[in-house]
Design a protein around this motif. Structure first.
Motif, PDB file in Angstrom:
ATOM      1  N   UNK A  52      25.976  18.666  -8.197  1.00  0.00           N
ATOM      2  CA  UNK A  52      27.336  19.180  -8.343  1.00  0.00           C
ATOM      3  C   UNK A  52      28.007  19.144  -6.978  1.00  0.00           C
ATOM      4  N   UNK A  53      29.191  18.542  -6.915  1.00  0.00           N
ATOM      5  CA  UNK A  53      29.892  18.380  -5.642  1.00  0.00           C
ATOM      6  C   UNK A  53      31.373  18.686  -5.809  1.00  0.00           C
ATOM      7  N   UNK A  54      31.867  19.667  -5.060  1.00  0.00           N
ATOM      8  CA  UNK A  54      33.294  20.029  -5.043  1.00  0.00           C
ATOM      9  C   UNK A  54      33.807  20.523  -6.395  1.00  0.00           C
ATOM     10  N   UNK A  55      32.939  21.118  -7.193  1.00  0.00           N
ATOM     11  CA  UNK A  55      33.349  21.682  -8.479  1.00  0.00           C
ATOM     12  C   UNK A  55      33.598  23.177  -8.285  1.00  0.00           C
ATOM     13  N   UNK A  56      34.735  23.659  -8.748  1.00  0.00           N
ATOM     14  CA  UNK A  56      35.109  25.053  -8.545  1.00  0.00           C
ATOM     15  C   UNK A  56      34.708  25.922  -9.739  1.00  0.00           C
ATOM     16  N   UNK A  57      34.621  27.222  -9.470  1.00  0.00           N
ATOM     17  CA  UNK A  57      34.373  28.199 -10.525  1.00  0.00           C
ATOM     18  C   UNK A  57      35.636  28.352 -11.384  1.00  0.00           C
ATOM     19  N   UNK A  58      35.488  28.614 -12.685  1.00  0.00           N
ATOM     20  CA  UNK A  58      34.264  28.897 -13.434  1.00  0.00           C
ATOM     21  C   UNK A  58      33.576  27.662 -14.021  1.00  0.00           C
ATOM     22  N   UNK A  59      34.147  26.463 -13.803  1.00  0.00           N
ATOM     23  CA  UNK A  59      33.505  25.257 -14.329  1.00  0.00           C
ATOM     24  C   UNK A  59      32.139  25.069 -13.680  1.00  0.00           C
ATOM     25  N   UNK A  60      32.048  25.349 -12.375  1.00  0.00           N
ATOM     26  CA  UNK A  60      30.768  25.244 -11.684  1.00  0.00           C
ATOM     27  C   UNK A  60      29.708  26.078 -12.385  1.00  0.00           C
ATOM     28  N   UNK A  61      30.048  27.319 -12.716  1.00  0.00           N
ATOM     29  CA  UNK A  61      29.091  28.228 -13.337  1.00  0.00           C
ATOM     30  C   UNK A  61      28.690  27.754 -14.733  1.00  0.00           C
ATOM     31  N   UNK A  62      29.675  27.270 -15.495  1.00  0.00           N
ATOM     32  CA  UNK A  62      29.372  26.734 -16.825  1.00  0.00           C
ATOM     33  C   UNK A  62      28.412  25.558 -16.724  1.00  0.00           C
ATOM     34  N   UNK A  63      28.655  24.681 -15.760  1.00  0.00           N
ATOM     35  CA  UNK A  63      27.788  23.514 -15.585  1.00  0.00           C
ATOM     36  C   UNK A  63      26.381  23.921 -15.158  1.00  0.00           C
ATOM     37  N   UNK A  64      26.262  24.938 -14.319  1.00  0.00           N
ATOM     38  CA  UNK A  64      24.936  25.416 -13.926  1.00  0.00           C
ATOM     39  C   UNK A  64      24.112  25.789 -15.157  1.00  0.00           C
ATOM     40  N   UNK A  65      24.697  26.618 -16.010  1.00  0.00           N
ATOM     41  CA  UNK A  65      23.966  27.062 -17.194  1.00  0.00           C
ATOM     42  C   UNK A  65      23.724  25.910 -18.174  1.00  0.00           C
ATOM     43  N   UNK A  66      24.649  24.978 -18.249  1.00  0.00           N
ATOM     44  CA  UNK A  66      24.464  23.820 -19.121  1.00  0.00           C
ATOM     45  C   UNK A  66      23.289  22.975 -18.631  1.00  0.00           C
ATOM     46  N   UNK A  67      23.237  22.746 -17.337  1.00  0.00           N
ATOM     47  CA  UNK A  67      22.138  21.980 -16.750  1.00  0.00           C
ATOM     48  C   UNK A  67      20.804  22.659 -17.045  1.00  0.00           C
TER      49      UNK A  67
END
Length: 206
Positions: free
Chosen positions: A35-50
């Motif tokens: 993950x690079x240069x992704x802001x919250x809350x999309x960053x957090x959603x992607x973390x849990x998705x991964x």
């Protein structure tokens, strides 16, 4: 996420949509996702998705050459789908992988050195902060640190759900940041403990 008016169920739906998007991109258990240069809350959603897929999140806070990493996918602002595209995916996702506590959750690269943290590592650190700071259910938190560290993942991505709190910039009960007027200043570089005002949260260098 109070300012964005995102409820827990909406956050879960977002996670599931990103799960389905990642699966369509060919991501499977054990794959490494940068993950690079992704802001919250999309960053957090992607973390849990991964993590739901059983894949491993990779975060980098230096200029390590990506070609040195054995990764499946890089998600940045150029490759991130827009909200309309993500909303077209199902908000239901059934995992096919039993993710274990000792499975790798995060690979973190700093000064060209990498460490691997398991789900257990992340959760035990989250629990320690919850217990020591006596964070209560329904309190609001403000975390003002870059999302290129495991500290951000513990404080911003995991702690709110673990503790039943929410993220808010409007009159938060507890604030975390770096070198400012916060309830807790995050200390990444230190040699010894000392009493400070405001209080410090010391991060153990890995």
């Amino acid at each position: 996420f109070e300012e964005k008016k995102i409820t827990n169920i909406e956050f879960l739906n977002s996670i599931n949509r990103y799960c389905n998007w990642l699966v369509q991109k060919g991501v499977s258990s054990g794959d490494k996702i940068v993950l690079s240069d992704i802001k919250s809350p999309i960053f957090d959603s992607l973390c849990y998705a991964i993590w739901s897929i059983g894949a491993v999140l990779v975060i980098i806070d230096d200029k390590i050459e990506l070609k040195k990493l054995d990764y499946k996918l890089i998600i940045d602002l150029n490759s991130l789908p827009d909200s309309k595209t993500i909303d077209s995916y199902s908000s239901k996702y059934i995992t096919t992988k039993n993710v274990l506590l000792n499975d790798a959750a995060v690979e973190y690269y700093h000064n060209e050195k990498g460490i691997i943290l398991s789900h257990y590592n992340l959760l035990i650190n989250t629990y320690g902060i919850l217990k020591e700071l006596n964070i209560l259910h329904n309190e609001t938190l403000q975390i003002t640190i870059p999302n290129i560290s495991t500290t951000y993942i513990v404080l911003h991505t995991i702690l709110p759900l673990y503790a039943g709190t929410s993220i808010s910039k409007t009159n938060p009960n507890i604030t975390f940041g770096i070198d400012g007027q916060f309830d807790y200043n995050i200390q990444f570089e230190w040699k010894s403990f000392r009493d400070t005002k405001p209080q410090s949260l010391y991060v153990l260098p890995e």
